[in-house]
Design a protein around this motif. Structure first.
Motif, PDB file in Angstrom:
ATOM      1  N   ALA A  42      12.163 -21.262 -30.108  1.00 55.27           N
ATOM      2  CA  ALA A  42      11.604 -21.385 -28.747  1.00 55.27           C
ATOM      3  C   ALA A  42      10.676 -22.595 -28.661  1.00 55.27           C
ATOM      4  CB  ALA A  42      10.848 -20.107 -28.384  1.00 55.27           C
ATOM      5  N   ALA A  43      10.691 -23.232 -27.520  1.00 59.28           N
ATOM      6  CA  ALA A  43       9.970 -24.504 -27.336  1.00 59.28           C
ATOM      7  C   ALA A  43       8.465 -24.280 -27.200  1.00 59.28           C
ATOM      8  CB  ALA A  43      10.485 -25.189 -26.083  1.00 59.28           C
ATOM      9  N   HIS A  44       7.732 -25.339 -27.494  1.00 60.47           N
ATOM     10  CA  HIS A  44       6.288 -25.363 -27.229  1.00 60.47           C
ATOM     11  C   HIS A  44       6.038 -24.971 -25.766  1.00 60.47           C
ATOM     12  CE1 HIS A  44       2.184 -26.832 -26.893  1.00 60.47           C
ATOM     13  NE2 HIS A  44       2.565 -27.400 -25.757  1.00 60.47           N
ATOM     14  N   GLY A  45       5.046 -24.121 -25.554  1.00 67.42           N
ATOM     15  CA  GLY A  45       4.675 -23.754 -24.187  1.00 67.42           C
ATOM     16  C   GLY A  45       5.380 -22.515 -23.665  1.00 67.42           C
ATOM     17  N   THR A  46       6.356 -21.985 -24.435  1.00 58.25           N
ATOM     18  CA  THR A  46       7.042 -20.756 -23.997  1.00 58.25           C
ATOM     19  C   THR A  46       6.024 -19.615 -23.926  1.00 58.25           C
ATOM     20  OG1 THR A  46       9.091 -21.491 -25.036  1.00 58.25           O
ATOM     21  CG2 THR A  46       8.906 -19.132 -24.591  1.00 58.25           C
ATOM     22  N   VAL A  47       6.118 -18.840 -22.850  1.00 56.55           N
ATOM     23  CA  VAL A  47       5.162 -17.746 -22.625  1.00 56.55           C
ATOM     24  C   VAL A  47       5.896 -16.412 -22.655  1.00 56.55           C
ATOM     25  CG1 VAL A  47       3.567 -16.734 -20.933  1.00 56.55           C
ATOM     26  CG2 VAL A  47       3.625 -19.208 -21.267  1.00 56.55           C
ATOM     27  N   ILE A  48       5.286 -15.445 -23.324  1.00 60.21           N
ATOM     28  CA  ILE A  48       5.853 -14.096 -23.390  1.00 60.21           C
ATOM     29  C   ILE A  48       4.834 -13.158 -22.739  1.00 60.21           C
ATOM     30  CG2 ILE A  48       6.590 -12.204 -24.928  1.00 60.21           C
ATOM     31  CD1 ILE A  48       6.738 -15.810 -26.073  1.00 60.21           C
ATOM     32  N   ARG A  49       5.272 -12.490 -21.686  1.00 58.78           N
ATOM     33  CA  ARG A  49       4.355 -11.608 -20.956  1.00 58.78           C
ATOM     34  C   ARG A  49       4.907 -10.185 -20.967  1.00 58.78           C
ATOM     35  NH1 ARG A  49       2.825 -11.894 -14.509  1.00 58.78           N
ATOM     36  NH2 ARG A  49       1.799  -9.864 -14.512  1.00 58.78           N
ATOM     37  N   ALA A  50       4.030  -9.204 -21.048  1.00 59.07           N
ATOM     38  CA  ALA A  50       4.475  -7.803 -21.000  1.00 59.07           C
ATOM     39  C   ALA A  50       3.582  -7.020 -20.047  1.00 59.07           C
ATOM     40  CB  ALA A  50       4.420  -7.190 -22.396  1.00 59.07           C
ATOM     41  N   ASP A  51       4.191  -6.024 -19.390  1.00 60.96           N
ATOM     42  CA  ASP A  51       3.412  -5.145 -18.501  1.00 60.96           C
ATOM     43  C   ASP A  51       2.751  -4.031 -19.293  1.00 60.96           C
ATOM     44  OD1 ASP A  51       4.337  -6.680 -16.400  1.00 60.96           O
ATOM     45  OD2 ASP A  51       6.172  -5.486 -16.246  1.00 60.96           O
ATOM     46  N   HIS A  52       3.307  -3.785 -20.485  1.00 65.52           N
ATOM     47  CA  HIS A  52       2.710  -2.764 -21.341  1.00 65.52           C
ATOM     48  C   HIS A  52       2.979  -3.127 -22.796  1.00 65.52           C
ATOM     49  CE1 HIS A  52       2.496   1.563 -22.979  1.00 65.52           C
ATOM     50  NE2 HIS A  52       1.270   1.111 -22.830  1.00 65.52           N
ATOM     51  N   GLN A  53       2.008  -2.889 -23.657  1.00 69.68           N
ATOM     52  CA  GLN A  53       2.202  -3.079 -25.102  1.00 69.68           C
ATOM     53  C   GLN A  53       1.938  -1.743 -25.789  1.00 69.68           C
ATOM     54  OE1 GLN A  53       0.960  -7.458 -26.368  1.00 69.68           O
ATOM     55  NE2 GLN A  53      -0.805  -6.313 -25.677  1.00 69.68           N
ATOM     56  N   THR A  54       2.820  -1.406 -26.722  1.00 66.75           N
ATOM     57  CA  THR A  54       2.622  -0.140 -27.440  1.00 66.75           C
ATOM     58  C   THR A  54       1.863  -0.371 -28.744  1.00 66.75           C
ATOM     59  OG1 THR A  54       4.782  -0.454 -28.445  1.00 66.75           O
ATOM     60  CG2 THR A  54       4.683   0.974 -26.491  1.00 66.75           C
ATOM     61  N   ALA A  55       1.771  -1.631 -29.178  1.00 70.78           N
ATOM     62  CA  ALA A  55       1.048  -1.940 -30.420  1.00 70.78           C
ATOM     63  C   ALA A  55       0.303  -3.268 -30.260  1.00 70.78           C
ATOM     64  CB  ALA A  55       2.023  -1.998 -31.596  1.00 70.78           C
ATOM     65  N   GLY A  56      -0.452  -3.372 -29.140  1.00 70.06           N
ATOM     66  CA  GLY A  56      -1.198  -4.603 -28.852  1.00 70.06           C
ATOM     67  C   GLY A  56      -2.225  -4.870 -29.952  1.00 70.06           C
ATOM     68  N   ARG A  57      -2.368  -6.154 -30.294  1.00 72.74           N
ATOM     69  CA  ARG A  57      -3.256  -6.506 -31.398  1.00 72.74           C
ATOM     70  C   ARG A  57      -4.487  -7.260 -30.903  1.00 72.74           C
ATOM     71  NH1 ARG A  57       1.670  -8.085 -34.408  1.00 72.74           N
ATOM     72  NH2 ARG A  57       1.074 -10.274 -34.303  1.00 72.74           N
ATOM     73  N   GLY A  58      -5.628  -6.964 -31.555  1.00 73.17           N
ATOM     74  CA  GLY A  58      -6.851  -7.688 -31.256  1.00 73.17           C
ATOM     75  C   GLY A  58      -7.331  -8.436 -32.488  1.00 73.17           C
ATOM     76  N   ARG A  59      -8.476  -9.087 -32.382  1.00 73.76           N
ATOM     77  CA  ARG A  59      -9.032  -9.821 -33.519  1.00 73.76           C
ATOM     78  C   ARG A  59      -9.521  -8.842 -34.567  1.00 73.76           C
ATOM     79  NH1 ARG A  59     -13.502 -11.471 -32.031  1.00 73.76           N
ATOM     80  NH2 ARG A  59     -13.835 -12.628 -33.931  1.00 73.76           N
ATOM     81  N   GLN A  60      -9.690  -9.359 -35.781  1.00 73.81           N
ATOM     82  CA  GLN A  60     -10.263  -8.590 -36.878  1.00 73.81           C
ATOM     83  C   GLN A  60      -9.488  -7.292 -37.141  1.00 73.81           C
ATOM     84  OE1 GLN A  60     -13.812  -9.188 -38.247  1.00 73.81           O
ATOM     85  NE2 GLN A  60     -13.702 -11.243 -37.457  1.00 73.81           N
ATOM     86  N   GLY A  61      -8.165  -7.355 -36.931  1.00 72.19           N
ATOM     87  CA  GLY A  61      -7.313  -6.198 -37.232  1.00 72.19           C
ATOM     88  C   GLY A  61      -7.453  -5.037 -36.257  1.00 72.19           C
ATOM     89  N   ARG A  62      -8.148  -5.263 -35.140  1.00 68.30           N
ATOM     90  CA  ARG A  62      -8.304  -4.164 -34.186  1.00 68.30           C
ATOM     91  C   ARG A  62      -7.069  -4.039 -33.298  1.00 68.30           C
ATOM     92  NH1 ARG A  62     -13.701  -6.562 -33.336  1.00 68.30           N
ATOM     93  NH2 ARG A  62     -12.571  -7.788 -31.820  1.00 68.30           N
ATOM     94  N   ALA A  63      -6.973  -2.909 -32.597  1.00 66.65           N
ATOM     95  CA  ALA A  63      -5.890  -2.730 -31.620  1.00 66.65           C
ATOM     96  C   ALA A  63      -6.388  -3.199 -30.255  1.00 66.65           C
ATOM     97  CB  ALA A  63      -5.498  -1.268 -31.551  1.00 66.65           C
ATOM     98  N   TRP A  64      -5.439  -3.633 -29.405  1.00 66.72           N
ATOM     99  CA  TRP A  64      -5.765  -3.937 -27.997  1.00 66.72           C
ATOM    100  C   TRP A  64      -4.965  -2.945 -27.173  1.00 66.72           C
ATOM    101  CZ3 TRP A  64      -8.694  -7.129 -24.838  1.00 66.72           C
ATOM    102  CH2 TRP A  64      -8.308  -7.196 -23.499  1.00 66.72           C
ATOM    103  N   GLU A  65      -5.648  -2.046 -26.504  1.00 62.81           N
ATOM    104  CA  GLU A  65      -4.955  -0.986 -25.769  1.00 62.81           C
ATOM    105  C   GLU A  65      -5.225  -1.113 -24.286  1.00 62.81           C
ATOM    106  OE1 GLU A  65      -6.315   2.688 -27.411  1.00 62.81           O
ATOM    107  OE2 GLU A  65      -5.479   2.233 -29.370  1.00 62.81           O
TER     108      GLU A  65
END
Ligand code: BTN
Length: 249
Positions: A27-50
């Motif tokens: 995939a090319a530079h600048g490609t964006v992936i968007r989701a309306d829901h994440q089941t395993a969203g990730r945050g910094r420092q190994g945290r989850a993003w819910e």
């Protein structure tokens, strides 16, 4: 250009994982992936993003820098600054940047950024952004808030998304290996806990000091026992942490 190609999914595990997979597939530079829901969203420092479905704007951007990955250092705080500026235009309350790149309204987190890199011959970085826009089922999760709780006029993700993509594109085009004095000054003017006594926790290491500003590499400048130190990773905790006394019986 950032956002020339946009993949939109109703649900994924994490847009970061999808972005790395698509990057592997070319995939090319600048490609964006968007989701309306994440089941395993990730945050910094190994945290989850819910986030509850459709309550947040969540996307990842594939970046293919033409320079070494370590020169990307300033981008995450510059994007934090652009999110803070954009949110400030919408909110009627003060917006702060909590180093390294969280955006806070009224001391509560409204947005977070995760920058992950893979080195090698096809070096790639993925910049993930999450902005809480609507109330979540458990919106009063400790320390979190959502944009429309503070908005002068409610805004939706569809309006906000193209504005933010355009602004990221501008940042990318102007990106230098180090932050400029003007950028440093602007970020410092919004810095949460500037001049205050804090602890920076990074895995099992801890540094205590007073926040004095931002370094040119995007690190946090601290005054520690009278000398200046720059930390490049970690989590700010307000105030010196109490020393735990051993139990004496
Ligand atoms: C943080 O505050 O710790 C960073 C949060 C980053 C969340 C975004 S949502 C879109 C992208 N996909 C993920 O799994 N994480 C980032």
């Amino acid at each position: 250009m950032i956002g020339r190609v946009i993949w939109r999914f109703p649900e994924v595990g994490s847009t970061q994982s999808v972005a790395f997979r698509l990057a592997e597939l070319g995939a090319a530079h600048g490609t964006v992936i968007r989701a309306d829901h994440q089941t395993a969203g990730r945050g910094r420092q190994g945290r989850a993003w819910e986030s509850a479905p459709n309550s947040a704007l969540m996307f990842s951007v594939i970046l293919r820098p033409a320079f070494p990955l370590h020169e990307l250092g300033g981008i995450s705080i510059l994007v934090g600054d652009l999110l803070a500026q954009t949110i400030d235009e919408i909110s009627h309350e003060t917006v702060h940047i909590k180093w390294p790149n969280d955006v806070l309204i009224d001391a509560q987190k409204v947005s977070g950024i995760l920058l992950q890199t893979r080195s090698g011959p096809n070096a790639v970085a993925v910049l993930g952004i999450g902005i809480n826009i609507e109330s979540q089922t458990k919106e009063h999760r400790a320390g979190a808030t959502f944009l429309n709780r503070h908005a002068i006029h409610p805004i939706d993700a569809e309006t906000l998304f193209p504005i933010i993509l355009k602004r990221i594109d501008t940042i990318w085009r102007d990106l230098q290996p180090e932050l400029t004095p003007v950028q440093v000054e602007r970020i410092e003017s919004r810095m949460w806990l500037m001049g205050e006594s804090v602890s920076i926790i990074d895995a099992d290491r801890e540094v205590q000091g007073t926040i004095t500003g931002i370094a040119k590499n995007g690190g946090l400048r601290l005054s520690v026992d009278g000398s200046e130190r720059v930390v490049v990773a970690g989590e700010i905790v307000r105030g010196p942490r109490p020393i735990t006394e051993p139990n004496v019986n």
